[in-house]
Design an enzyme around this catalytic site. Structure first.
Site, PDB file in Angstrom:
ATOM      1  CG  ASN A   8      -1.688   1.276   1.396  1.00 54.37           C
ATOM      2  OD1 ASN A   8      -1.834   2.038   0.449  1.00 54.37           O
ATOM      3  ND2 ASN A   8      -2.201   1.513   2.598  1.00 54.37           N
ATOM      4  CE  LYS A  10       0.308   3.417   4.843  1.00 50.07           C
ATOM      5  NZ  LYS A  10       0.085   3.539   6.252  1.00 50.07           N
ATOM      6  CG  HIS A  91      -5.882   2.061   5.164  1.00 55.83           C
ATOM      7  ND1 HIS A  91      -5.431   2.899   6.164  1.00 55.83           N
ATOM      8  CD2 HIS A  91      -4.875   1.190   4.918  1.00 55.83           C
ATOM      9  CE1 HIS A  91      -4.196   2.557   6.494  1.00 55.83           C
ATOM     10  NE2 HIS A  91      -3.830   1.519   5.757  1.00 55.83           N
ATOM     11  CD  GLU A  93      -2.897   5.531   6.782  1.00 56.30           C
ATOM     12  OE1 GLU A  93      -2.913   5.695   5.557  1.00 56.30           O
ATOM     13  OE2 GLU A  93      -1.941   5.001   7.393  1.00 56.30           O
ATOM     14  CD  GLU A 161      -3.900  -2.529   7.436  1.00 52.68           C
ATOM     15  OE1 GLU A 161      -2.772  -2.796   7.016  1.00 52.68           O
ATOM     16  OE2 GLU A 161      -4.514  -1.493   7.138  1.00 52.68           O
ATOM     17  N   GLY A 167       2.241   2.132  10.643  1.00 55.57           N
ATOM     18  CA  GLY A 167       3.211   3.207  10.457  1.00 55.57           C
ATOM     19  C   GLY A 167       3.934   3.619  11.715  1.00 55.57           C
ATOM     20  CB  SER A 206       4.873  -1.909  11.996  1.00 59.04           C
ATOM     21  OG  SER A 206       4.462  -0.560  12.189  1.00 59.04           O
TER      22      SER A 206
HETATM   23  C1  PEP Z   1      -0.923   0.012   5.858  1.00 59.23           C
HETATM   24  O1  PEP Z   1      -0.755   1.037   5.208  1.00 59.23           O
HETATM   25  O2  PEP Z   1      -1.959  -0.642   5.708  1.00 59.23           O
HETATM   26  C2  PEP Z   1       0.128  -0.404   6.781  1.00 59.23           C
HETATM   27  C3  PEP Z   1      -0.002  -1.542   7.420  1.00 59.23           C
HETATM   28  O3  PEP Z   1       1.193   0.443   6.899  1.00 59.23           O
HETATM   29  P1  PEP Z   1       2.597   0.091   7.638  1.00 59.23           P
HETATM   30  O4  PEP Z   1       3.053  -1.240   7.087  1.00 59.23           O
HETATM   31  O5  PEP Z   1       3.499   1.197   7.255  1.00 59.23           O
HETATM   32  O6  PEP Z   1       2.321  -0.008   9.101  1.00 59.23           O
END
Ligand code: PEP
Length: 248
Positions: A8, A10, A91, A93, A161, A167, A206
């Site tokens: 992803n 983003k 997501h 975010e 998630e 992040g 992460s």
């Molecule tokens: C994500 O964007 O869904 C995500 C898991 O980001 P990260 O791996 O950077 O935590």
């Protein structure tokens, strides 16, 4: 079940990053026991598709309507028209910044399916919710209310998630991931019967080359949704290798 590893990007990526997308796709396709894909900004989808050939490129959202007066939004048909074959939906975010509700996410998933796209539907609790002992209740509520009734059939994956792990470099404990993925699996089987066993449940938060092997070994972890560590082939490759090792 083959592992599904999705990057992803983003809101990252310009024309000058197309070479990295091509490198990522080439590296990913060497991992033949793994299903993989890269979800890029809408502005890059068409050029990425042309650059990578058969490698799956996806979007990061999909409006619930096919077209109309929705300034700045992108529909499933538009994603598909640009060559995307999948999209992320819900997501955290977007749940946080765009106030997307479970009912919106369900409608978006239905729109993605209608446009012929695969969907990666995200769920996850905040740190406050986990610390209050409500993680299971929140996530199972999101699963119940965000997933369409037609979620079976191979087009939809669920990504667990934990918001506090995205992040941040803070990864969920394998035991907590196991508990959550088992609970999501049980709810999918209760709702969809044997088909619920086949819906892939991905972990995101992460994940990187150092922790992927441990996370991908957890029961009911059928892959990963990866943000930061998908931005370069060098960081993405060890995750693909860990998934390949589990798939063999
Ligand atoms: C994500 O964007 O869904 C995500 C898991 O980001 P990260 O791996 O950077 O935590």
């Amino acid at each position: 079940m083959r592992k599904f590893i999705i990057g992803n990007w983003k809101m990252n990526g310009l024309s000058c990053d197309l070479d990295e997308i091509v490198t990522i796709s080439a590296v990913a396709q060497l991992h033949t026991s793994v299903d993989s894909a890269l979800c890029v900004p809408a502005t890059l989808i068409e050029r990425a598709v042309k650059a990578v050939g058969a490698f799956p490129i996806g979007g990061q959202d999909c409006h619930m309507h096919k077209s109309g007066a929705h300034t700045g939004c992108v529909s499933g048909d538009m994603l598909s028209d640009a060559g995307a074959v999948l999209t992320i939906i819900g997501h955290s975010e977007r749940r946080a910044a765009q106030q997307e509700q479970d009912s919106d996410i369900r409608a978006k998933a239905e729109a993605a399916q209608a446009a012929g796209l695969k969907a990666i539907l995200c769920v996850g609790e905040t740190l406050e919710e986990r610390e209050a002992g409500k993680a299971l209740e929140i996530v199972l509520g999101q699963v119940a209310h965000s997933l369409p009734d037609a979620a079976a059939g191979g087009w939809l994956s669920v990504a667990y998630e934990p918001v506090w792990a995205i992040g941040t470099g803070r990864v969920a404990e394998p035991a907590d991931v196991a508990e959550m993925h088992a609970a999501i699996r049980a709810s999918l089987v209760a709702r969809f019967g044997a088909e619920g066993e086949k819906i892939r449940i991905l972990y995101g938060g992460s994940m990187n080359g150092d922790n992927a092997a441990i996370l991908l070994a957890v029961p009911n972890v059928d892959g990963g949704l990866i943000g930061g560590a998908s931005l370069t082939a060098a960081k993405f490759q060890p995750i693909l290798a860990a998934a390949q090792a589990k798939g063999e």
